[in-house]
Design an enzyme around this catalytic site. Structure first.
Site, PDB file in Angstrom:
ATOM      1  N   HIS A  90      24.358   1.741  10.672  1.00  0.00           N
ATOM      2  CA  HIS A  90      25.022   2.244   9.477  1.00  0.00           C
ATOM      3  C   HIS A  90      23.861   3.169   8.752  1.00  0.00           C
ATOM      4  CE1 HIS A  90      28.517   2.348   6.300  1.00  0.00           C
ATOM      5  NE2 HIS A  90      27.441   3.129   5.761  1.00  0.00           N
ATOM      6  N   HIS A 138      23.594   7.438   7.004  1.00  0.00           N
ATOM      7  CA  HIS A 138      24.030   8.495   6.809  1.00  0.00           C
ATOM      8  C   HIS A 138      22.878   9.733   6.903  1.00  0.00           C
ATOM      9  CE1 HIS A 138      28.118   7.362   5.306  1.00  0.00           C
ATOM     10  NE2 HIS A 138      27.425   6.347   4.886  1.00  0.00           N
ATOM     11  N   ASP A 163      22.853  12.952   5.582  1.00  0.00           N
ATOM     12  CA  ASP A 163      22.679  13.587   4.592  1.00  0.00           C
ATOM     13  C   ASP A 163      22.052  12.833   3.607  1.00  0.00           C
ATOM     14  OD1 ASP A 163      25.029  12.357   4.177  1.00  0.00           O
ATOM     15  OD2 ASP A 163      26.243  14.014   3.386  1.00  0.00           O
ATOM     16  N   GLY A 209      33.289   8.023   1.871  1.00  0.00           N
ATOM     17  CA  GLY A 209      33.769   8.649   0.598  1.00  0.00           C
ATOM     18  C   GLY A 209      34.421   7.864  -0.213  1.00  0.00           C
ATOM     19  N   HIS A 264      34.101   2.616   6.409  1.00  0.00           N
ATOM     20  CA  HIS A 264      33.868   1.912   5.283  1.00  0.00           C
ATOM     21  C   HIS A 264      35.063   1.161   4.389  1.00  0.00           C
ATOM     22  CE1 HIS A 264      30.548   5.143   5.465  1.00  0.00           C
ATOM     23  NE2 HIS A 264      30.136   4.543   4.664  1.00  0.00           N
ATOM     24  N   GLU A 299      34.191  -1.811  -0.211  1.00  0.00           N
ATOM     25  CA  GLU A 299      32.900  -1.392  -1.108  1.00  0.00           C
ATOM     26  C   GLU A 299      33.139  -1.441  -2.489  1.00  0.00           C
ATOM     27  OE1 GLU A 299      31.372   2.236   0.319  1.00  0.00           O
ATOM     28  OE2 GLU A 299      29.233   1.903  -0.448  1.00  0.00           O
ATOM     29  N   ASP A 317      22.124   2.424   4.896  1.00  0.00           N
ATOM     30  CA  ASP A 317      23.111   3.239   4.474  1.00  0.00           C
ATOM     31  C   ASP A 317      22.511   4.666   4.274  1.00  0.00           C
ATOM     32  OD1 ASP A 317      25.671   3.663   3.773  1.00  0.00           O
ATOM     33  OD2 ASP A 317      25.650   2.927   1.867  1.00  0.00           O
TER      34      ASP A 317
HETATM   35  O1  LIG Z   1      28.068   3.692   0.870  1.00  0.00           O
HETATM   36  C1  LIG Z   1      28.923   4.936   1.062  1.00  0.00           C
HETATM   37  N1  LIG Z   1      30.296   4.600   0.933  1.00  0.00           N
HETATM   38  C2  LIG Z   1      31.219   5.569   1.106  1.00  0.00           C
HETATM   39  N2  LIG Z   1      30.812   7.169   1.530  1.00  0.00           N
HETATM   40  C3  LIG Z   1      29.385   7.266   1.577  1.00  0.00           C
HETATM   41  C4  LIG Z   1      28.409   6.305   1.432  1.00  0.00           C
HETATM   42  N3  LIG Z   1      27.391   6.709   1.614  1.00  0.00           N
HETATM   43  C5  LIG Z   1      27.480   8.089   1.844  1.00  0.00           C
HETATM   44  N4  LIG Z   1      28.650   8.490   1.899  1.00  0.00           N
HETATM   45  C6  LIG Z   1      29.452   9.621   2.298  1.00  0.00           C
HETATM   46  O2  LIG Z   1      29.521   9.906   3.610  1.00  0.00           O
HETATM   47  C7  LIG Z   1      29.175  11.313   3.665  1.00  0.00           C
HETATM   48  C8  LIG Z   1      28.661  11.770   4.989  1.00  0.00           C
HETATM   49  O3  LIG Z   1      27.321  11.042   5.179  1.00  0.00           O
HETATM   50  C9  LIG Z   1      28.001  11.823   2.470  1.00  0.00           C
HETATM   51  O4  LIG Z   1      28.271  12.902   2.141  1.00  0.00           O
HETATM   52  C10 LIG Z   1      28.745  10.553   1.445  1.00  0.00           C
HETATM   53  O5  LIG Z   1      29.762  11.458   0.768  1.00  0.00           O
HETATM   54 ZN   LIG Z   2      27.761   4.378   4.148  1.00  0.00          ZN
END
Ligand SMILES: O=c1[nH]cnc2c1ncn2[C@@H]1O[C@H](CO)[C@@H](O)[C@H]1O
Ligand SMILES: [Zn+2]
Length: 344
Positions: free
Chosen positions: A16, A18, A20, A177, A204, A207, A284
């Site tokens: 997990h 991301h 970006d 998101g 997700h 959370e 994350d």
């Molecule tokens: O912990 C999280 N929970 C929910 N969404 C997330 C989390 N971290 C990042 N993103 C979302 O996933 C998109 C794509 O990578 C990010 O731009 C952010 O909006």
């Molecule tokens: Zn995430």
């Protein structure tokens, strides 16, 4: 207690992460240069924009921190660079296999379409695999605030059968998101299509304090849960989760930052682990959470006095939950077992 050096040397699997949220400062500066975008000159000033505060008020607060880098992630060149950069950081932490997720729609705001976005990112993965001792795969994130119709177009990425790069590298689907306002049930028609196509699913969930979202996600086909922290309300269900072989992708720093959990006593990582539920350790977002996988392992060691054998178990959980083929899992497992046997 395990020392930091041993933790650094341990082979690791990360499910997990991301794209970006995980760019290095060097990569951000290079991407800005490519686009003629001015950034603060001092790293200290740049960091204020790219790291979330230690204490955010909520997940939404945390998510606002992603906006800063998105204008940089709109060209093939920069997307390839970004994918390479995140995989390189992971390789430096001795991560042997990583699944890096991204939301194609975030990167199709200018000239690129979602297929071009995905292809450019896969190219970066491919180059990183050629240069470092790491296997890299990608997951497609749908953004929960988008309509189901819009999100359906993401499934075209999985129809690119003659496009080898994409079918070789993209191994699953996720929804990321705003979970609080867009719970899993809203996406039932989309997730049914995902299932029909035989695409691996991680979601997700849990959370934002709502454990029901975890159970709904499982019912909708998720074999893995991103974070799942709210499960601490339902210890009676741990045996169900174990039986179903659901993999929990937890990310300690992020989980406290997003206020997914209030206190360590309530954090369910160790209870899940002891109950034999497949928990895993993840970053994350390396940059937004100002962390890396070594730091996350150190936290778990500090909290629970984890041993080499405990970390090995976590990594076996990760291999088993990964979205690669059984043959690939076997060889990955052999590879990490060999390295674990040489530790301490
Ligand atoms: O912990 C999280 N929970 C929910 N969404 C997330 C989390 N971290 C990042 N993103 C979302 O996933 C998109 C794509 O990578 C990010 O731009 C952010 O909006
Ligand atoms: Zn995430």
């Amino acid at each position: 207690m395990l020392d930091n050096k041993t933790i650094k040397e341990m082979p690791k699997i990360e499910l997990h992460c991301h794209l970006d949220g995980s760019l290095s400062i060097d990569a951000i500066r290079q991407m800005a240069k490519n686009e003629n975008i001015q950034l603060p000159e001092k790293d200290e000033d740049l960091k204020v924009n790219i790291h979330a505060p230690q204490e955010t008020h909520s997940l939404l607060d945390y998510l606002a921190c992603f906006d800063y880098v998105l204008p940089l992630l709109q060209t093939k060149e920069n997307l390839e660079l970004a994918a390479y950069d995140v995989a390189k950081q992971a390789a430096d932490e001795n991560v042997k296999y990583i699944e890096i997720r991204f939301a194609p729609m975030h990167h199709a705001k200018k000239d690129l379409n979602i297929i071009e976005v995905t292809k450019a990112i896969c190219k970066g993965f491919e180059q990183a695999e050629a240069d470092f001792d790491i296997k890299v795969r990608g997951l497609i994130c749908g953004l929960r605030h988008e309509s189901v119709d819009t999100l359906m177009t993401l499934l075209n990425i999985f129809a690119e059968e003659d496009e080898n790069l994409i079918s070789d590298y993209i191994v699953g689907f996720d929804l990321a998101g705003d979970e609080e306002n867009f719970p899993p049930k809203l996406f039932t028609p989309l997730l049914e299509k995902v299932k029909q196509k035989g695409v691996n699913l991680t979601l997700h969930a849990g959370e934002c304090g709502c454990a029901q979202n975890i159970f709904d996600s499982i019912e909708l086909g998720a074999s893995r849960i991103g974070h799942g922290v709210a499960i601490h309300e339902n210890p009676d269900e741990f045996s169900f989760l174990k039986e179903k072989k659901i993999t929990f992708e937890m990310a300690p720093t992020s989980n406290f930052q997003t206020k997914a959990i209030e206190s360590l006593e309530l954090y369910p990582f160790k209870e899940l682990f002891d109950a034999g539920v497949a928990v895993t350790i993840n970053t994350d977002n390396r940059t937004v959470s100002n962390t890396n996988l070594v730091k996350e392992y150190c936290r778990i060691r500090d909290w629970y006095d984890f041993t080499i054998a405990d970390f090995l178990k976590v990594n076996i959980n990760a291999v088993e939950g990964s979205f690669i083929t059984d043959i690939e899992k076997e060889s990955l497992l052999d590879k990490i077992l060999l390295e674990y046997n040489q530790l301490g």
